[in-house]
Structures are given as structure tokens and as C-alpha cells.
Design a protein around this motif. Structure first.
Motif, PDB file in Angstrom:
ATOM      1  N   SER A 119     -23.647  23.945  24.782  1.00 47.08           N
ATOM      2  CA  SER A 119     -24.647  24.210  25.530  1.00 47.08           C
ATOM      3  C   SER A 119     -24.609  24.182  26.970  1.00 47.08           C
ATOM      4  CB  SER A 119     -25.922  22.822  25.414  1.00 47.08           C
ATOM      5  OG  SER A 119     -25.398  21.619  25.792  1.00 47.08           O
ATOM      6  N   ASP A 177     -24.030  28.119  27.235  1.00 41.57           N
ATOM      7  CA  ASP A 177     -25.028  28.993  26.940  1.00 41.57           C
ATOM      8  C   ASP A 177     -25.963  28.989  27.732  1.00 41.57           C
ATOM      9  OD1 ASP A 177     -23.980  29.094  24.208  1.00 41.57           O
ATOM     10  OD2 ASP A 177     -25.188  27.533  23.575  1.00 41.57           O
ATOM     11  N   HIS A 196     -18.902  29.001  21.082  1.00 39.49           N
ATOM     12  CA  HIS A 196     -20.207  28.665  20.248  1.00 39.49           C
ATOM     13  C   HIS A 196     -20.483  27.461  20.187  1.00 39.49           C
ATOM     14  CE1 HIS A 196     -18.976  32.613  17.669  1.00 39.49           C
ATOM     15  NE2 HIS A 196     -19.187  33.068  19.105  1.00 39.49           N
TER      16      HIS A 196
END
Length: 106
Positions: A76, A79, A73
């Protein structure tokens, strides 16, 4: 025996996407290697199937829940990779959590 969290991940990559996959995976591995809980990783290409790749990751995390919270979580670099990774794969990645029985080194 170890208290580390160990993962084995297999990827079947579309032939036309191999270069982008290797580049993206390498960028993620470089970034994650700087994480405090990171222990080690090995990135492999299978000899008998050049479209197949494997990761063996070791993390100093006490549980899968902690790993997800601390390493997945808000990262970046992960992600961005996760957004385009499905386009590169011929089939969904296979993910396994392993228990260490032993380790031998020379």
C-alpha cells in the motif's frame, strides 16, 4: 560480485513539487526499509541540478520477477505514492538494473 538485485533510479522533479516529492519518497523509503529482502538504499539530490534526485537500492531478491512479485504488488505504501508521483515529475523516471563489479568501504 553480489547476487543482490541493484537499482539506480533518476527523477527529474518539477520545481514547485520538490517538497512533496521528498516527503513522499522519504515515507516510501522508510516503509520499504522494513521489508525482509531490503538491504540498503541511498537517496541523493544532485548538486548541479536541484530538481534531479537519484535512488540507489539494493535488495536481496534473486530476480526481477521475484522483486516485482514480492516488493511491488500489494504494498500500500508504494501504491499510494505511484498514484501521485507522475504529477510531480517533469519527465518519466529513468530506471536501471545494475550488476555489481565490486564494493569498497573504509
Amino acid at each position: 560480485m553480489s547476487n543482490n538485485l541493484i537499482f539506480y533510479v533518476e527523477f527529474e522533479v518539477k520545481p514547485e513539487c520538490i517538497e512533496r516529492f521528498i516527503q513522499g519518497a522519504t515515507q516510501v523509503l522508510e516503509a520499504m526499509s522494513k521489508e525482509i529482502a531490503f538491504v540498503s538504499t541511498q537517496f541523493h539530490r544532485h548538486v548541479d541540478n536541484p530538481n534531479k534526485f537519484s535512488l540507489y537500492e539494493v535488495w536481496n531478491e534473486s530476480s526481477m520477477d521475484d522483486f516485482v512479485k514480492n516488493q511491488l504488488h500489494g504494498k500500500s505504501y508504494r501504491d499510494e505514492y505511484e498514484v501521485y508521483l507522475p504529477e510531480l515529475l517533469a519527465s518519466p523516471r529513468k530506471f536501471s538494473v545494475l550488476n555489481s563489479i565490486g564494493s569498497w568501504k573504509k
